[in-house]
Motif scaffolding. Structure first.
Motif, PDB file in Angstrom:
ATOM      1  N   GLY A  34      -3.588  -6.097  -1.083  1.00  0.00           N
ATOM      2  CA  GLY A  34      -2.179  -5.714  -0.982  1.00  0.00           C
ATOM      3  C   GLY A  34      -1.518  -6.304   0.244  1.00  0.00           C
ATOM      4  O   GLY A  34      -1.975  -7.326   0.762  1.00  0.00           O
ATOM      5  N   CYS A  35      -0.488  -5.645   0.741  1.00  0.00           N
ATOM      6  CA  CYS A  35       0.242  -6.133   1.913  1.00  0.00           C
ATOM      7  C   CYS A  35       0.547  -4.987   2.857  1.00  0.00           C
ATOM      8  O   CYS A  35       0.537  -3.808   2.461  1.00  0.00           O
ATOM      9  CB  CYS A  35       1.537  -6.830   1.497  1.00  0.00           C
ATOM     10  SG  CYS A  35       2.710  -5.739   0.689  1.00  0.00           S
ATOM     11  N   THR A  36       0.800  -5.349   4.097  1.00  0.00           N
ATOM     12  CA  THR A  36       1.070  -4.375   5.156  1.00  0.00           C
ATOM     13  C   THR A  36       2.276  -4.805   5.970  1.00  0.00           C
ATOM     14  O   THR A  36       2.336  -5.972   6.408  1.00  0.00           O
ATOM     15  CB  THR A  36      -0.148  -4.280   6.111  1.00  0.00           C
ATOM     16  OG1 THR A  36      -1.320  -3.922   5.381  1.00  0.00           O
ATOM     17  CG2 THR A  36       0.104  -3.265   7.221  1.00  0.00           C
ATOM     18  N   VAL A  37       3.217  -3.893   6.177  1.00  0.00           N
ATOM     19  CA  VAL A  37       4.300  -4.133   7.136  1.00  0.00           C
ATOM     20  C   VAL A  37       3.995  -3.269   8.350  1.00  0.00           C
ATOM     21  O   VAL A  37       3.765  -2.061   8.213  1.00  0.00           O
ATOM     22  CB  VAL A  37       5.676  -3.776   6.559  1.00  0.00           C
ATOM     23  CG1 VAL A  37       6.776  -4.142   7.570  1.00  0.00           C
ATOM     24  CG2 VAL A  37       5.924  -4.502   5.236  1.00  0.00           C
ATOM     25  N   VAL A  70      -2.397  -3.818  -4.527  1.00  0.00           N
ATOM     26  CA  VAL A  70      -2.390  -4.525  -5.809  1.00  0.00           C
ATOM     27  C   VAL A  70      -3.832  -4.686  -6.268  1.00  0.00           C
ATOM     28  O   VAL A  70      -4.746  -4.746  -5.431  1.00  0.00           O
ATOM     29  CB  VAL A  70      -1.737  -5.932  -5.714  1.00  0.00           C
ATOM     30  CG1 VAL A  70      -0.323  -5.854  -5.151  1.00  0.00           C
ATOM     31  CG2 VAL A  70      -2.590  -6.893  -4.899  1.00  0.00           C
ATOM     32  N   PRO A  71      -4.071  -4.723  -7.593  1.00  0.00           N
ATOM     33  CA  PRO A  71      -5.430  -4.939  -8.083  1.00  0.00           C
ATOM     34  C   PRO A  71      -5.851  -6.385  -7.865  1.00  0.00           C
ATOM     35  O   PRO A  71      -5.016  -7.296  -7.854  1.00  0.00           O
ATOM     36  CB  PRO A  71      -5.318  -4.633  -9.572  1.00  0.00           C
ATOM     37  CG  PRO A  71      -3.896  -4.896  -9.911  1.00  0.00           C
ATOM     38  CD  PRO A  71      -3.104  -4.552  -8.676  1.00  0.00           C
ATOM     39  N   VAL A  72      -7.161  -6.594  -7.663  1.00  0.00           N
ATOM     40  CA  VAL A  72      -7.734  -7.946  -7.627  1.00  0.00           C
ATOM     41  C   VAL A  72      -8.466  -8.112  -8.951  1.00  0.00           C
ATOM     42  O   VAL A  72      -9.340  -7.296  -9.280  1.00  0.00           O
ATOM     43  CB  VAL A  72      -8.706  -8.117  -6.448  1.00  0.00           C
ATOM     44  CG1 VAL A  72      -9.293  -9.532  -6.439  1.00  0.00           C
ATOM     45  CG2 VAL A  72      -7.987  -7.833  -5.129  1.00  0.00           C
ATOM     46  N   GLU A  74       4.709 -10.375  -4.568  1.00  0.00           N
ATOM     47  CA  GLU A  74       5.642  -9.487  -5.291  1.00  0.00           C
ATOM     48  C   GLU A  74       5.673  -8.118  -4.615  1.00  0.00           C
ATOM     49  O   GLU A  74       6.731  -7.517  -4.448  1.00  0.00           O
ATOM     50  CB  GLU A  74       5.211  -9.344  -6.762  1.00  0.00           C
ATOM     51  CG  GLU A  74       5.549 -10.555  -7.617  1.00  0.00           C
ATOM     52  CD  GLU A  74       4.918 -10.473  -9.010  1.00  0.00           C
ATOM     53  OE1 GLU A  74       4.761 -11.523  -9.639  1.00  0.00           O
ATOM     54  OE2 GLU A  74       4.570  -9.353  -9.431  1.00  0.00           O
ATOM     55  N   ALA A  75       4.497  -7.667  -4.167  1.00  0.00           N
ATOM     56  CA  ALA A  75       4.427  -6.371  -3.463  1.00  0.00           C
ATOM     57  C   ALA A  75       5.143  -6.469  -2.122  1.00  0.00           C
ATOM     58  O   ALA A  75       5.862  -5.551  -1.707  1.00  0.00           O
ATOM     59  CB  ALA A  75       2.968  -5.963  -3.263  1.00  0.00           C
ATOM     60  N   GLU A  76       4.999  -7.614  -1.449  1.00  0.00           N
ATOM     61  CA  GLU A  76       5.667  -7.834  -0.159  1.00  0.00           C
ATOM     62  C   GLU A  76       7.169  -7.663  -0.306  1.00  0.00           C
ATOM     63  O   GLU A  76       7.839  -7.098   0.569  1.00  0.00           O
ATOM     64  CB  GLU A  76       5.380  -9.247   0.348  1.00  0.00           C
ATOM     65  CG  GLU A  76       3.956  -9.490   0.798  1.00  0.00           C
ATOM     66  CD  GLU A  76       3.717 -10.955   1.122  1.00  0.00           C
ATOM     67  OE1 GLU A  76       4.671 -11.714   1.328  1.00  0.00           O
ATOM     68  OE2 GLU A  76       2.527 -11.328   1.164  1.00  0.00           O
TER      69      GLU A  76
END
Ligand code: GRF
Length: 203
Positions: A133-136, A154-156, A171-173
């Protein structure tokens, strides 16, 4: 809240922030976009949105300190109160980070503290994780280690390549960064003196 977005390239995260701050409900206004590289697509995105742009080309500066102080001067010129690093590929000096502590957000394409540094998506694939996934996060002097504001998982997939996973994370970002910007720009979330996240409702 007057916001600067720092970029180095495509600017898809910048575009997501532009789209978010156009909404009447937004607490943030992007007043300048700064790129460390000339001619990148992100600069065109800013101009199309009517946002002023500046190029501070790191190759023209003899030291990181001089590069950072030029960035700082532009931020002061525009009365910036919050800085978003959106695909910005430079490490900022401790002096700069200290001055802007609590006003500096970065997005990283993994669920920190896992997979710090470059090629985070590749590290995730090599580690065989089933979720990434992503991190802010607020930028701290240690790279990719500041207080976390928003994460999205997000799934891998077994069939994933570095590219397919990067696309899904991006897209998650584009949801996570606008959400984090609003939380901080509205004062709902701030960086506490102890370096941790403080939510407004808490005493
Ligand atoms: C993104 O993958 C982001 O995770 C990283 O920079 C990459 C490019 O972002 N920080 P953008 O398309 O230039 O916003």
């Amino acid at each position: 809240t007057k916001v600067a977005v720092l970029i180095s390239g495509t600017g898809t995260n910048l575009q997501a922030l532009i789209d978010q701050t156009k909404r009447p409900s937004s607490s943030a206004e992007i007043v300048v976009v700064i790129s460390n590289r000339p001619g990148v697509q992100g600069l065109k995105r800013a101009s199309l949105a009517g946002i002023q742009t500046r190029v501070v080309d790191h190759k023209l500066y003899g030291s990181r300190a001089e590069f950072d102080s030029t960035i700082d001067r532009v931020l002061e010129e525009f009365g910036v109160e919050l800085v978003c690093l959106a695909g910005f590929m430079r490490i900022l000096t401790g002096t700069f980070v200290k001055k802007w502590t609590g006003k500096l957000l970065n997005i990283h394409p993994s669920l920190l503290p896992s997979f710090k540094g470059v090629n985070a998506q590749k590290q995730a694939l090599q580690a065989g994780v089933r979720v990434s996934g992503c991190t802010v996060h607020f930028v701290a002097e240690e790279v990719d280690a500041g207080a976390i504001v928003v994460q999205e998982a997000v799934p891998v997939l077994g069939s994933d390549t570095e590219e397919s996973l990067s696309d899904r994370i991006r897209e998650a970002e584009h949801r996570a960064f606008p959400a984090a910007l609003e939380l901080v720009a509205s004062g709902t979330v701030r960086l506490g003196d102890d370096g941790s996240i403080t939510w407004k409702s808490q005493s």
